[in-house]
Motif scaffolding. Structure first.
Motif, PDB file in Angstrom:
ATOM      1  N   MET A 318       0.847  -1.237  -0.180  1.00 52.66           N
ATOM      2  CA  MET A 318      -0.044  -0.028   0.014  1.00 52.66           C
ATOM      3  C   MET A 318       0.914   1.433  -0.177  1.00 52.66           C
ATOM      4  N   THR A 319       1.958   1.361   0.821  1.00 49.11           N
ATOM      5  CA  THR A 319       2.965   2.504   1.003  1.00 49.11           C
ATOM      6  C   THR A 319       3.441   2.665  -0.436  1.00 49.11           C
ATOM      7  N   SER A 320       3.816   1.715  -0.948  1.00 45.89           N
ATOM      8  CA  SER A 320       4.633   1.800  -2.280  1.00 45.89           C
ATOM      9  C   SER A 320       3.663   2.104  -3.596  1.00 45.89           C
ATOM     10  N   LYS A 324       3.744   6.198  -5.364  1.00 47.68           N
ATOM     11  CA  LYS A 324       3.718   6.218  -6.956  1.00 47.68           C
ATOM     12  C   LYS A 324       2.573   7.295  -7.345  1.00 47.68           C
ATOM     13  N   ILE A 325       1.438   7.178  -7.033  1.00 47.44           N
ATOM     14  CA  ILE A 325       0.317   7.859  -7.616  1.00 47.44           C
ATOM     15  C   ILE A 325       0.190   9.304  -6.686  1.00 47.44           C
ATOM     16  N   GLY A 326       1.030   9.462  -5.517  1.00 45.55           N
ATOM     17  CA  GLY A 326       0.781  10.645  -4.702  1.00 45.55           C
ATOM     18  C   GLY A 326       2.194  11.408  -5.014  1.00 45.55           C
ATOM     19  N   GLU A 327       3.060  11.083  -5.714  1.00 48.24           N
ATOM     20  CA  GLU A 327       4.492  11.819  -5.834  1.00 48.24           C
ATOM     21  C   GLU A 327       4.082  13.249  -6.741  1.00 48.24           C
ATOM     22  N   TYR A 403      -6.727   8.839   7.561  1.00 44.46           N
ATOM     23  CA  TYR A 403      -7.010   8.922   6.151  1.00 44.46           C
ATOM     24  C   TYR A 403      -5.638   8.845   5.425  1.00 44.46           C
ATOM     25  N   ASN A 404      -4.588   9.586   5.850  1.00 44.10           N
ATOM     26  CA  ASN A 404      -3.321   9.690   5.451  1.00 44.10           C
ATOM     27  C   ASN A 404      -2.467   8.550   5.078  1.00 44.10           C
ATOM     28  N   ASP A 405      -2.956   7.501   5.880  1.00 37.53           N
ATOM     29  CA  ASP A 405      -2.285   6.243   5.768  1.00 37.53           C
ATOM     30  C   ASP A 405      -2.654   5.235   4.602  1.00 37.53           C
ATOM     31  N   GLY A 406      -3.715   6.006   3.755  1.00 37.92           N
ATOM     32  CA  GLY A 406      -4.005   5.372   2.456  1.00 37.92           C
ATOM     33  C   GLY A 406      -4.267   3.816   2.441  1.00 37.92           C
TER      34      GLY A 406
END
Length: 517
Positions: A318-320, A324-327, A403-406
């Motif tokens: 999930m972090t990875s 990627k989509i939040g860069e 929420y920021n934990d995605g």
């Protein structure tokens, strides 16, 4: 990296006039003019570089997804990967027992009437003088031809399987017994005697006699088995009776568990998740005084640790993907041209390209859909196929409130331990249930995402024209090639114009000099 260049890539001709008459730095002038003309080509080269970076970034995501789905299945999709239960057994001298994670209920082994055995070894005495290094061709009455021996041998599942043993006259007794030992039986030679024994216990399922049976012994011609039977086969020469089973039947194990008499080919049996090894016979007692009781308890600590490993693996993915989509995307940082790179240090280039590469997959639809689908599995109830089902949140595994934990997961350990104590099998089924289990669902989502990304970005072995970005790269390469050809034509035109000017000035200077004289 794409070759992002400017005017410097063009080849200047050695016979061009370079301002001798006019005093103008013609080469510098042409270079500046060509730099302006090259701007469009540089944009194409920068776009090509972006596509290459984007392709590589997609492939990095695919590597992570592929690793995740394989590791996820290997570690959490198979029941035998979960901690075994602790077994409690009343008499370990009669039987030994282990319990898998699916073991449930208690067993009462009331009797073992007989143990499974292999067929009794058949022993023959070889002709006097035969030793381990004696060649088969030296046996009395050897037919003088190589042969192919076919035997029927008992297998672990109770079936009979035909096996072939090729032999030559040059083979020694040791060579021949070694070949027999490779086809599911045991052959032994010592003190002038040879024995033959099946490796498998129990009786054949076909109901016929013999754990090892003779089928045929044909001649070999040019290395190929013929249909001609040897006049006297090798087993007969050694003293075996091929008209009867070479090895007699063994016997099956007969035992009673929870009031049901059972029979098996082996002394190792599996019942309700328990693996039982029968060690000795004992009779049933009316008061069950001889019975062996078997129960199991869940290793709760080991199961909790297993769930923590699952959460770590899932959260890392999930972090990875979220990263990627939040860069962040830096629009002012385009790929560098060769001219720009020549004016920067290596450290400056590295820092620039880090920003230029950032955000190439920002808000990407394929990755976003994968994230949403993976999160969606966490809230679905897993169907156990018996009208029952359970979801992760019911056993204390939920997404964090931040929420920021995605969509990362966390454990309510108290709730998880309660679920493991009450119904450990259901906890395991949430992960291992075929088709509907968490592992099966997430594995399918990962595999589908990998396929989608390969359609867009290919893989290392892909040809460019087989995926979307590759086709775009090919198109840009063609356009860049066209621009290079066009720029050469423009450059040659500039040089012709400057050459003509230099020639005119030179003639004018010559005439002025003549009139001055």
């Amino acid at each position: 990296m794409a070759n992002i260049s400017s005017y410097s890539y063009l080849q200047s001709s050695s016979n061009r006039i370079t301002g001798l008459a006019s005093g103008i730095d013609t080469e510098s002038m042409v270079e500046k003019l060509m730099q302006a003309q090259s701007a469009q080509m540089e944009k194409l080269q920068q776009q090509k570089q972006k596509y290459e970076w984007q392709r590589d970034s997609y492939r990095e995501v695919n590597t992570k997804l592929s690793t995740f789905e394989k590791t996820f299945f290997d570690e959490f999709g198979l029941q035998n990967k979960y901690p075994s239960k602790t077994v409690n057994i009343s008499d370990s001298t009669k039987v030994s027992v282990t319990a898998s994670g699916t073991a449930n209920g208690s067993l009462s082994i009331e009797s073992v009437k007989q143990l499974a055995t292999a067929g009794k070894a058949t022993t023959v005495t070889l002709p006097q003088g035969v030793e381990k290094n004696t060649k088969l061709s030296e046996l009395p009455s050897f037919p003088g031809q190589d042969g192919m021996l076919t035997l029927s041998v008992l297998q672990n599942d109770g079936s009979m399987k035909e096996v072939k043993v090729a032999y030559k006259g040059t083979d020694t007794i040791t060579d021949f017994t070694g070949k027999l030992n490779k086809v599911g039986l045991t052959a032994l030679f010592a003190n002038g005697q040879m024995s033959l024994k099946a490796n498998v216990t129990g009786e054949p399922q076909d109901g016929k006699a013999g754990s090892v049976r003779f089928v045929s012994d044909n001649t070999m011609e040019n290395g190929v088995e013929s249909t001609n039977s040897q006049s006297k086969g090798i087993m007969e020469l050694l003293g075996f009776d091929t008209k009867n089973p070479l090895v007699e039947n063994g016997q099956n194990a007969i035992y009673k568990i929870n009031g049901i008499e059972m029979e098996s080919q082996s002394n190792q049996v599996s019942i309700n998740g328990y693996s039982i090894t029968l060690k000795q016979t004992f009779v049933e007692d009316p008061n069950n005084a001889n019975a062996v009781t078997v129960t199991s308890t869940t290793d709760t600590d080991a199961m909790v640790d297993k769930m923590k490993d699952f959460i770590t693996l899932y959260n890392d993915l999930m972090t990875s993907l979220n990263d990627k989509i939040g860069e962040a995307k830096y629009k002012d940082y385009a790929p560098l041209t060769d001219a720009q790179r020549s004016q920067m240090t290596e450290d400056q280039i590295k820092k620039w390209e880090e920003k230029a590469k950032s955000g190439l997959l920002r808000n990407d639809s394929i990755i976003s859909n994968a994230l949403n689908n993976l999160r969606g599995t966490l809230y679905k109830s897993v169907d156990f196929g018996d009208g029952k089902g359970k979801a992760l949140f019911e056993i204390g595994i939920t997404t964090t409130k931040d929420y920021n934990d995605g969509g990362k997961l966390e454990i309510n350990e108290t709730k998880l331990r309660e679920a493991l104590t009450k119904d450990p099998e259901s906890v395991m089924k949430i992960f291992t249930q075929p088709d509907t289990g968490i592992v099966a669902q997430m594995r399918k989502i990962s595999q589908n995402t990998v396929k989608e990304i390969e359609e867009r970005a290919g893989k290392a072995s892909s040809v460019d024209n087989t995926y979307t970005l590759g086709k775009q790269l090919e198109s840009l390469t063609d356009k860049i090639t066209d621009w290079k050809d066009r720029l050469k034509i423009i450059e040659n035109r500039y040089w012709k114009q400057f050459s003509a000017m230099e020639d005119a000035i030179a003639r004018a200077n010559s005439q002025a000099s003549y009139f001055a004289q």
